[in-house]
Motif scaffolding. Structure first.
Motif, mmCIF file in Angstrom:
data_model
loop_
_atom_site.group_PDB
_atom_site.id
_atom_site.type_symbol
_atom_site.label_atom_id
_atom_site.label_comp_id
_atom_site.label_asym_id
_atom_site.label_seq_id
_atom_site.Cartn_x
_atom_site.Cartn_y
_atom_site.Cartn_z
ATOM 1 N N ALA A 1 0.829 -1.206 0.000
ATOM 2 C CA ALA A 1 0.000 0.000 0.000
ATOM 3 C C ALA A 1 0.862 1.253 0.000
ATOM 4 O O ALA A 1 0.570 2.224 -0.707
ATOM 5 N N ARG A 2 1.942 1.221 0.772
ATOM 6 C CA ARG A 2 2.810 2.390 0.857
ATOM 7 C C ARG A 2 3.518 2.646 -0.474
ATOM 8 O O ARG A 2 3.799 3.789 -0.825
ATOM 9 N N GLN A 3 3.805 1.597 -1.215
ATOM 10 C CA GLN A 3 4.451 1.778 -2.510
ATOM 11 C C GLN A 3 3.500 2.447 -3.505
ATOM 12 O O GLN A 3 3.915 3.263 -4.334
ATOM 13 N N ARG A 4 2.201 2.137 -3.398
ATOM 14 C CA ARG A 4 1.227 2.693 -4.353
ATOM 15 C C ARG A 4 0.636 4.012 -3.870
ATOM 16 O O ARG A 4 0.316 4.877 -4.662
ATOM 17 N N MET A 5 0.391 4.141 -2.596
ATOM 18 C CA MET A 5 -0.094 5.345 -1.939
ATOM 19 C C MET A 5 -1.591 5.621 -2.156
ATOM 20 O O MET A 5 -2.212 6.272 -1.342
ATOM 21 N N SER A 6 -2.156 5.139 -3.250
ATOM 22 C CA SER A 6 -3.563 5.435 -3.513
ATOM 23 C C SER A 6 -4.074 4.514 -4.607
ATOM 24 O O SER A 6 -3.300 3.989 -5.410
ATOM 25 N N THR B 1 -6.147 -0.661 -7.971
ATOM 26 C CA THR B 1 -6.399 -0.519 -6.544
ATOM 27 C C THR B 1 -5.106 -0.423 -5.738
ATOM 28 O O THR B 1 -4.064 -0.933 -6.142
ATOM 29 N N MET B 2 -5.219 0.243 -4.596
ATOM 30 C CA MET B 2 -4.072 0.355 -3.696
ATOM 31 C C MET B 2 -3.796 -0.976 -3.000
ATOM 32 O O MET B 2 -2.642 -1.311 -2.712
ATOM 33 N N LEU B 3 -4.857 -1.737 -2.737
ATOM 34 C CA LEU B 3 -4.738 -3.004 -2.009
ATOM 35 C C LEU B 3 -5.203 -4.162 -2.895
ATOM 36 O O LEU B 3 -6.049 -3.972 -3.781
ATOM 37 N N PRO B 4 -4.675 -5.364 -2.683
ATOM 38 C CA PRO B 4 -5.144 -6.532 -3.446
ATOM 39 C C PRO B 4 -6.639 -6.753 -3.261
ATOM 40 O O PRO B 4 -7.210 -6.430 -2.206
ATOM 41 N N SER C 1 -11.156 7.130 3.866
ATOM 42 C CA SER C 1 -10.982 6.244 2.705
ATOM 43 C C SER C 1 -9.752 5.359 2.869
ATOM 44 O O SER C 1 -8.850 5.365 2.041
ATOM 45 N N PRO C 2 -9.678 4.573 3.939
ATOM 46 C CA PRO C 2 -8.461 3.787 4.196
ATOM 47 C C PRO C 2 -8.257 2.618 3.240
ATOM 48 O O PRO C 2 -7.169 2.048 3.201
ATOM 49 N N LEU C 3 -9.283 2.244 2.456
ATOM 50 C CA LEU C 3 -9.104 1.171 1.480
ATOM 51 C C LEU C 3 -8.470 1.679 0.194
ATOM 52 O O LEU C 3 -8.020 0.891 -0.632
ATOM 53 N N ALA D 1 2.934 10.897 -5.634
ATOM 54 C CA ALA D 1 2.115 9.868 -6.286
ATOM 55 C C ALA D 1 0.724 10.398 -6.610
ATOM 56 O O ALA D 1 0.204 10.188 -7.716
ATOM 57 N N TYR D 2 0.122 11.104 -5.681
ATOM 58 C CA TYR D 2 -1.244 11.601 -5.867
ATOM 59 C C TYR D 2 -1.319 12.601 -7.007
ATOM 60 O O TYR D 2 -2.285 12.644 -7.769
ATOM 61 N N SER D 3 -0.274 13.412 -7.127
ATOM 62 C CA SER D 3 -0.213 14.377 -8.226
ATOM 63 C C SER D 3 -0.114 13.651 -9.569
ATOM 64 O O SER D 3 -0.811 13.996 -10.528
#
Length: 683
Positions: free
Chosen positions: A291-296, A306-309, A504-506, A551-553
């Motif tokens: 999740a930290r690698q993707r950030m969002s 998706t950020m999570l599997p 939005s923690p997912l 990442a978000y930008s």
């Protein structure tokens, strides 16, 4: 007397006019006169004429066998005249000597220059290596020429097929493949992306934009390795509620739901229930690192990354008919005191999810008229009536705070656009901003994020906050720039004293981080600073803020580009040529039917909000550009709101960059269902 001499690395001939000391005055064949120093003269001769000698020398040089000449030269340094005697078998004539010089000078692989007219044969090993290199280059040139011809015939060479993305987005410019691509583009007067589309290296412009984003942001691919689904180890109490969510039909990461409980004393308890992956995922575990690698989560029309599997999302999403771990914020309200908040309580618990409601099923049933009259039948009707009353009070409170910050109230007369893509057919649906369902979700999310932000601050636990206003600089944009900070600070655009993304923690890593911190506060109270995963001035927290911003930008830019692409596809799909648009500011317009922002140079000065009719001349799905001309200007509709100052610069930047955000001057936007007013967000 004639001279054969060297000048600036070139060999020339001329006739001596005079000599003075160590220099000659020489007349060239062209009639030009020049001064030649004695040390630069290689030959003095009488016949033939200078021009004739040079022609003969070039012919002799072309006939010289370099391999034989190299063998004759031996290993010691030599002068050209010495070698000439060995090679020709007699003292070389002027033309032969000059031809030998030209030949030696033109073969640096065979002979190293040691001085004026002096050379040394290259060692055998060096010569073999150099000749092998030359041969390799010749073969590469032949291969390159073959690739160029194939590309010109709209065929992609086999060797290029595995490296299409590399050639387009991060090429090694020394490779034969790149040189061939560049040469073919030059000959065809096109660009590498367009040529790759023509030869089938990339199937469609959509794939070009997506591939570029994935290549730059997901170089190892957008999939996930198999991971164990984390289990919630805490024994959580069961909430006595029947919660429901409100989302778009395409939403799968359902991370917020609501409940309403009338109390015996006439008060009402409203529950805001947020999916709690923070109860299963722990800092630095394998899923956290993903999740930290993707950030969002990355959103785009018709798809998302998706950020999570999926299996982790499915374990924590607030799905209808399940009982889910959640972080709940309960607000006790007094309807008799303008829905004032009497108290709040935060706790982790298991929440039964009764319904997943969808906008497409409710938008026509739940509106201001039906809520006021009580007409119609729809799920959770009584609950909606309560939430609508409270949401209006929350909004009024925020507007008063905005005015205290010196800002105008938010305007709800703008239109949002939703994209739906199926089999490459795009549907763009208009939705008026500020509709009751949107406002309920937006206001309750803002309330939760503000309340939990204050909770973190009061407990001395750091979090990740969004702050707006009070920035440095003379322009409005500089003063109202949104910043991410690790301490509570006002968000003037929202009209709240603090705002910590937590709902939005997912799909956002900042929310997952804040959820860990909030859980520590809820469970440990005053000792939370000792047990919270992130401590004050934690370097990891600052690193997360920095990485998330970047990442978000990037994700936001990509989403805007893809929305712009689908807007252009919509134009082609609908065969649109004459369209209506609204003036946002000066030369910046937005089409009425789709959120396509364009810049029209030379646009006459008209009031903001004026409607115009455009003739679309052409558009480009690769460059995402569009050309149009003005046909007519209609009157400004009565009551049309002008673009507020804080959004003028943003609208101009979006038009310049080809940004097709759903609203060029957005003051309320957020991940589907979780809205944030005052700043544009990724949907």
């Amino acid at each position: 007397m004639n001279l054969f001499f060297e000048e600036s690395g070139d060999f020339k001939v001329g006739t001596v006019l005079s000599q003075a000391g160590e220099a000659y005055q020489v007349e060239m064949a062209s009639g030009k006169r020049t001064k030649v120093k004695t040390k630069d003269v290689l030959l003095q001769y009488e016949k033939p004429a200078p021009a004739e000698l040079l022609e003969q020398a070039k012919s002799i040089a072309a006939d010289i066998d370099l391999d034989f000449l190299w063998e004759v030269a031996g290993e010691e340094e030599f002068g050209f005249a010495e070698l000439g005697a060995e090679y020709f078998g007699h003292a070389p004539l002027p033309a032969e000597a000059a031809g030998l010089v030209l030949s030696l000078h033109s073969a640096p692989v065979y002979f190293y220059k040691k001085g004026r007219g002096r050379y040394k044969a290259a060692p055998e090993a060096s010569l073999k290596a150099a000749l092998a290199g030359i041969e390799k280059k010749k073969q590469q040139a032949l291969v390159q020429a073959g690739y160029v011809e194939e590309l010109k015939q709209n065929r992609l060479p086999a060797s290029m097929q595995p490296m299409v993305l590399q050639l387009l987005f991060k090429p090694d410019k020394n490779t034969v493949e790149y040189k061939a691509l560049e040469a073919a583009c030059t000959e065809l007067h096109t660009t590498p992306p367009r040529l790759m589309l023509a030869v089938g290296g990339v199937a469609k412009p959509k794939d070009l934009h997506l591939s570029k984003f994935l290549f730059e942001n997901f170089p190892k691919g957008a999939g996930f390795p198999a991971v164990p689904v984390p289990a919630v180890t805490n024994k959580l109490p069961l909430a006595a509620v029947a919660a429901f969510s409100i989302d778009d039909v395409t939403t799968t990461e359902i991370d917020d739901a609501f409940s309403v409980q009338p109390l015996p004393d006439g008060k009402v308890k409203v529950g805001i229930h947020i999916a709690a992956p923070g109860l299963g995922i722990r800092p630095d575990d394998v899923i956290d690192k993903m999740a930290r690698q993707r950030m969002s989560t990355v959103y785009m029309p018709g798809d998302k990354i998706t950020m999570l599997p999926d299996e982790v999302v499915n374990a924590f999403t607030l799905a209808e008919g399940t009982t889910c771990p959640a972080l709940s914020l309960y607000a006790t309200l007094d309807p008799q005191a303008e829905w004032a908040v009497v108290s709040t309580e935060t706790r982790a618990e298991l929440v039964p999810i009764a319904s997943n409601l969808r906008h497409n099923q409710l938008d026509d049933l739940v509106n201001e008229e039906t809520l006021a009259s009580g007409e119609g039948e729809y799920p959770h009707k009584a609950d909606f009536a309560v939430l609508w009353q409270w949401a209006q009070q929350l909004e009024q409170g925020r507007m008063k705070k905005r005015e205290a910050f010196g800002l105008k109230p938010e305007q709800n007369n703008r239109v949002d656009f939703n994209f739906y893509v199926e089999n490459d057919i795009v549907t763009v649906a208009r939705r008026k901003r500020g509709a009751p369902l949107d406002k309920i979700v937006a206001e309750l999310m803002i309330f939760a994020n503000s309340t939990w932000g204050k909770m973190l601050h009061d407990h001395g636990v750091p979090g990740i906050y969004r702050s707006q206003g009070g920035g440095s600089g003379n322009s409005w944009a500089a003063k109202m720039q949104v910043r991410m900070v690790t301490h509570a600070a006002p968000h003037q655009g929202l009209g709240v004293d603090q705002y910590a993304w937590s709902t939005s923690p997912l799909r956002r890593y900042t929310d997952l981080v804040n959820q860990w911190q909030i859980l520590a506060c809820a469970e440990h109270g005053v000792t939370a600073p000792l047990v919270a995963p992130f401590k004050p001035r934690d370097a990891n927290l600052f690193a997360i803020v920095s990485a998330f911003d970047a990442a978000y930008s990037a994700y936001g830019d990509f989403q805007s580009n893809m929305e712009r692409y689908w807007c252009l596809r919509w134009l082609a799909q609908e065969e649109a040529r004459q369209v209506d648009a609204v003036v946002l500011k000066d030369e910046i317009l937005r089409l009425v039917d789709i959120p396509l922002v364009i810049k029209l140079p030379g646009m006459p000065s008209v009031a903001r909000g004026a409607q115009v009719k455009l003739d679309l001349l052409r558009w480009d799905e690769v460059d995402l550009t569009i050309e149009a001309r003005l046909l007519e200007i209609a009157a400004v509709p009565e009551g049309t709101a002008e673009t507020e100052p804080e959004y003028e610069e943003e609208a101009e930047e979006q038009a310049d960059a080809g940004d097709s955000a759903a609203e060029a001057a957005s003051d309320t936007a957020e991940l589907a269902g979780d809205e944030v007013a005052g700043e544009p967000e990724v949907k």
